[in-house]
Design an enzyme around this catalytic site. Structure first.
Site, PDB file in Angstrom:
ATOM      1  N   GLU A  66       0.705  -1.342   0.026  1.00 20.11           N
ATOM      2  CA  GLU A  66       0.062   0.040  -0.032  1.00 20.11           C
ATOM      3  C   GLU A  66       0.905   1.275   0.085  1.00 20.11           C
ATOM      4  O   GLU A  66       2.153   1.369   0.620  1.00 20.11           O
ATOM      5  CB  GLU A  66      -0.904   0.082   1.307  1.00 20.11           C
ATOM      6  CG  GLU A  66      -1.644   1.251   1.269  1.00 20.11           C
ATOM      7  CD  GLU A  66      -2.851   1.266   2.265  1.00 20.11           C
ATOM      8  OE1 GLU A  66      -2.714   0.475   3.294  1.00 20.11           O
ATOM      9  OE2 GLU A  66      -3.912   1.920   1.951  1.00 20.11           O
ATOM     10  N   GLU A  87     -11.561  -2.699   4.170  1.00 18.04           N
ATOM     11  CA  GLU A  87     -12.214  -3.146   5.422  1.00 18.04           C
ATOM     12  C   GLU A  87     -13.512  -2.486   5.550  1.00 18.04           C
ATOM     13  O   GLU A  87     -13.856  -1.338   5.664  1.00 18.04           O
ATOM     14  CB  GLU A  87     -11.373  -2.297   6.498  1.00 18.04           C
ATOM     15  CG  GLU A  87      -9.796  -3.098   6.500  1.00 18.04           C
ATOM     16  CD  GLU A  87      -9.111  -2.414   7.764  1.00 18.04           C
ATOM     17  OE1 GLU A  87      -9.346  -1.317   8.165  1.00 18.04           O
ATOM     18  OE2 GLU A  87      -8.252  -3.371   8.222  1.00 18.04           O
TER      19      GLU A  87
HETATM   20  O1  AHR Z   1      -1.956  -1.339   6.713  1.00 16.73           O
HETATM   21  C1  AHR Z   1      -2.427  -0.074   7.097  1.00 16.73           C
HETATM   22  C2  AHR Z   1      -3.798  -0.050   7.123  1.00 16.73           C
HETATM   23  O2  AHR Z   1      -4.468  -0.861   8.094  1.00 16.73           O
HETATM   24  C3  AHR Z   1      -4.822  -0.396   5.769  1.00 16.73           C
HETATM   25  O3  AHR Z   1      -4.751   0.503   4.736  1.00 16.73           O
HETATM   26  C4  AHR Z   1      -6.155  -0.730   6.451  1.00 16.73           C
HETATM   27  O4  AHR Z   1      -6.572  -1.745   5.464  1.00 16.73           O
HETATM   28  C5  AHR Z   1      -5.723  -1.168   7.615  1.00 16.73           C
HETATM   29  O5  AHR Z   1      -6.691  -0.501   8.445  1.00 16.73           O
END
Ligand code: AHR
Length: 659
Positions: free
Chosen positions: A50, A378
């Site tokens: 990410e 999520e």
């Molecule tokens: O990994 C960091 C964050 O944690 C991600 O963006 C999210 O999916 C989770 O809340």
């Protein structure tokens, strides 16, 4: 067993050492090498990428210029200008990135005009390395004109300088190579208008890349960071998030279609992580999309991983938006669904399809063979399954082979989780994404989490997890890594249910992070693999092909009884039996391991030990090898195998099978 070639003294030494501290009654553990209970998914252990912690721009994406297209809301953020510099948009070469700069004479030969870029926390230069400077430019009139490009070190001294000729009233890309003469961690890029006349030079998409990117791609990735990913031997690559998929609002969600095509015309998007933590605010955090979906697919292919994209389900980040008006209504969902269908065509479609043609034009006529697709990150509440089912219906109708991944919410348990799992079963998704950021104690207590999961429903994708050791300010330390290693014996033992697992997050710039712990840390020149990285690597490298039935004296799997954890896998093609053992106790523990039905094996096994005299220790940029696995030979003289494991240790034993 053939021991004859092993000298007698070596045999005594190797057998005696592991057995030396045996005192109390050893724990009995049996591995039935003939009875296998599950196949291990070859994709099982992977990577979750990410753009958080400056993971993409300023991190993996090797571009060194911040705000190269002058599209940040403050057009010159990241730049200093001097002399006569204007930001313009008329006749811009790229419609989705319309801003550019005009440099003109300031009217006096000693008054300079130019620009200076600060990079991402500075620009890192490696000594004697080549860099590719490029810019889109045009001149006023057809007379040749010049800019001078300089690399500046931390003391504001020029360490490389080269002039570039620009000529022509039409926009054109110019590029040249420059060599850094010194190693500089926080350098700058300076550009001077060199003309003696008064004619303007327009500049757009000012870019600087190291020449040595991963696999020498021009729009490339940082070599050391990709190498750290490749060394994990990942089975799967989940991208591009995480929360950035959802966006702070729908307008700022990750839109894959904006991230493909000519890199100069990919529109900028703000990064959701610039806001979330006021105490870690990075108002200069934007996504250039230079690392876009094409680059993600290519990266996955080049490091041997299967691509697993995540797309918006039409819900903006639910943490940040309580009001339903922030989300796409069911009536407005079609463009989101179409994005999913088009993505599958982009990845896998023939080159005479609209999106397959774009993939080919970008340099990859062959399909990427994408097989997983996650819809939503999520998400929670009835609004999620309501939307997901529209996607499921459309994808199944057109692409029945794609494995669809749904979400179980942001936590490993609780109301949202309990509501969503039955919903995911009802919708018959293939996998359910579970996330858990919990204490090391939670990880130690939950190694049996999957032992009683429903074997008939969707499978599990442990899509984000990490042990957060709050007392150590969530450091990447041996304590958290050991807890993860213990827990992962449970993932491995339940490989029929848990088909994919990815630690999170992946990268963090040491000076610009929002979230920790993270698997790999870096600055502008160096990177370090956390001790947690080594746990992931050990599992991935030694994942085996099938899970062996195992049990201790209570006839149960060893999943934390007496602070001990264990699992075993076998790979008949590689002729390997692999044991993973963890001792979470403050004291050493003795083992007696029966390898039932094992006939022929090499007496010299490989023992890989991950241990630390101080559980709060971890690896840093300055001391990157503080806690790393150590490999040695383990001589197996007789069975059951008698071992003594030190307190707080994780071992992997690889036995060579001769039959
Ligand atoms: O990994 C960091 C964050 O944690 C991600 O963006 C999210 O999916 C989770 O809340």
């Amino acid at each position: 067993m053939k021991l004859s070639y092993v000298s007698r003294w070596l045999l005594l030494l190797m057998v005696a050492l592991p057995a030396l501290s045996m005192t109390a009654q050893p724990v009995e553990w049996t591995v039935n090498t003939r009875k296998t209970i599950a196949d291990v998914n070859p994709d099982m252990y992977g990577i979750f990428f990410e753009d958080i912690n400056f993971g993409a721009d300023g991190g993996l994406y090797a571009e060194l210029v911040k705000n190269r297209s002058f599209e940040f809301p403050q057009s010159l953020m990241g730049w200093k200008s001097f002399g006569r510099v204007e930001v313009l948009t008329q006749d811009a070469p790229f419609d989705r990135n319309p801003h550019y700069v005009r440099l003109q004479s300031s009217g006096h030969p000693h008054k300079h005009t130019g620009l200076e870029n600060e990079g991402f926390c500075g620009i890192g230069f490696h000594q004697d390395s080549l860099y590719r400077f490029s810019v889109w430019a045009r001149t006023q009139g057809n007379e040749a004109q010049r800019i001078r490009v300089e690399f500046i070190d931390e003391s504001n001294v020029v360490m490389a300088r080269k002039s570039m000729k620009i000529q022509g009233e039409n926009w054109k890309k110019y590029s040249m190579e420059m060599k850094a003469t010194r190693m500089v961690n926080k350098g700058k890029l300076r550009i001077f208008y060199e003309n003696r006349n008064t004619q303007a030079i327009d500049l757009e998409h000012v870019s600087l890349f190291p020449k040595a990117t991963w696999n020498h791609h021009e729009n490339g990735l940082r070599r050391d960071l990709v190498q750290a990913l490749a060394d994990l031997k990942p089975g799967v690559l989940r991208f591009p998030g995480g929360c950035i998929v959802e966006g702070t609002d729908l307008a700022t969600r990750y839109q894959w279609k904006h991230s493909v095509g000519a890199v100069e015309n990919r529109p900028l998007n703000e990064n959701r992580w610039q806001y979330t933590f006021a105490h870690r605010l990075f108002p200069d955090y934007y996504q250039s999309y230079g690392l876009g979906f094409y680059e993600y697919f290519l990266l996955a292919e080049e490091i041997g991983a299967t691509a697993l994209p995540v797309l918006s389900c039409g819900l903006a980040c639910q943490y940040q938006n309580n009001d339903m008006s922030a989300h796409a209504s069911l009536e407005d969902l079609q463009p989101f669904v179409q994005d999913a269908l088009d993505l599958i065509e982009f990845a896998n479609g023939a080159i005479d399809t609209q999106w397959g043609a774009l993939r080919a034009e970008m340099g990859h006529p062959a399909p990427f063979n994408m097989k997983y697709l996650a819809i939503g990150n999520e998400q929670w509440g009835a609004e999620y399954p309501e939307r997901l089912q529209v996607f499921v219906k459309a994808i199944r109708a057109q692409y029945p082979d794609i494995q669809i991944i749904g979400s179980s919410g942001p936590s490993a348990d609780g109301e949202k989780f309990d509501y969503l799992w039955p919903e995911m079963k009802r919708l018959q998704v293939d996998l359910v994404d579970e996330h858990y950021y919990k204490s090391p104690e939670w990880f130690l207590a939950n190694a049996a989490r999957y032992d009683n999961y429903d074997r008939k429903g969707p499978k599990v994708f442990a899509g984000e997890y990490a042990a957060h050791d709050a007392p150590s300010a969530k450091a990447n330390n041996f304590k958290s890594a050991l807890a993860e290693a213990c827990f992962m014996t449970g993932l491995e033992r339940n490989a029929d249910v848990v088909r994919l697992a990815t630690y999170a997050p992946l990268f963090a710039h040491v000076e610009a992070w929002q979230w920790n712990p993270d698997l790999i840390w870096f600055d502008n020149l160096r990177s370090v693999k956390s001790v947690n990285w080594y746990v992931q690597q050990l599992y991935s490298q030694y994942k085996g092909a099938q899970v062996c039935q195992t049990y201790s004296s209570d006839k149960q799997a060893l999943s934390g009884q007496d602070g001990l954890y264990a699992s075993a896998v076998i790979d008949k093609e590689k002729h390997q039996l692999i044991l993973k053992l963890a001792n979470a106790n403050e004291q050493p523990k003795d083992w007696s391991i029966a390898l039932k039905s094992l006939k022929e094996y090499h007496p010299q096994a490989k023992l890989i030990r991950l241990e630390s005299s101080n559980e709060l220790m971890g690896n840093t940029l300055d001391a990157p090898y503080t806690v790393v696995p150590k490999e040695e030979m383990l001589l197996i003289e007789a069975l059951p195998l008698q071992l003594s494991m030190p307190a707080k240790s994780f071992w992997v034993i690889v036995l060579g099978l001769t039959k």
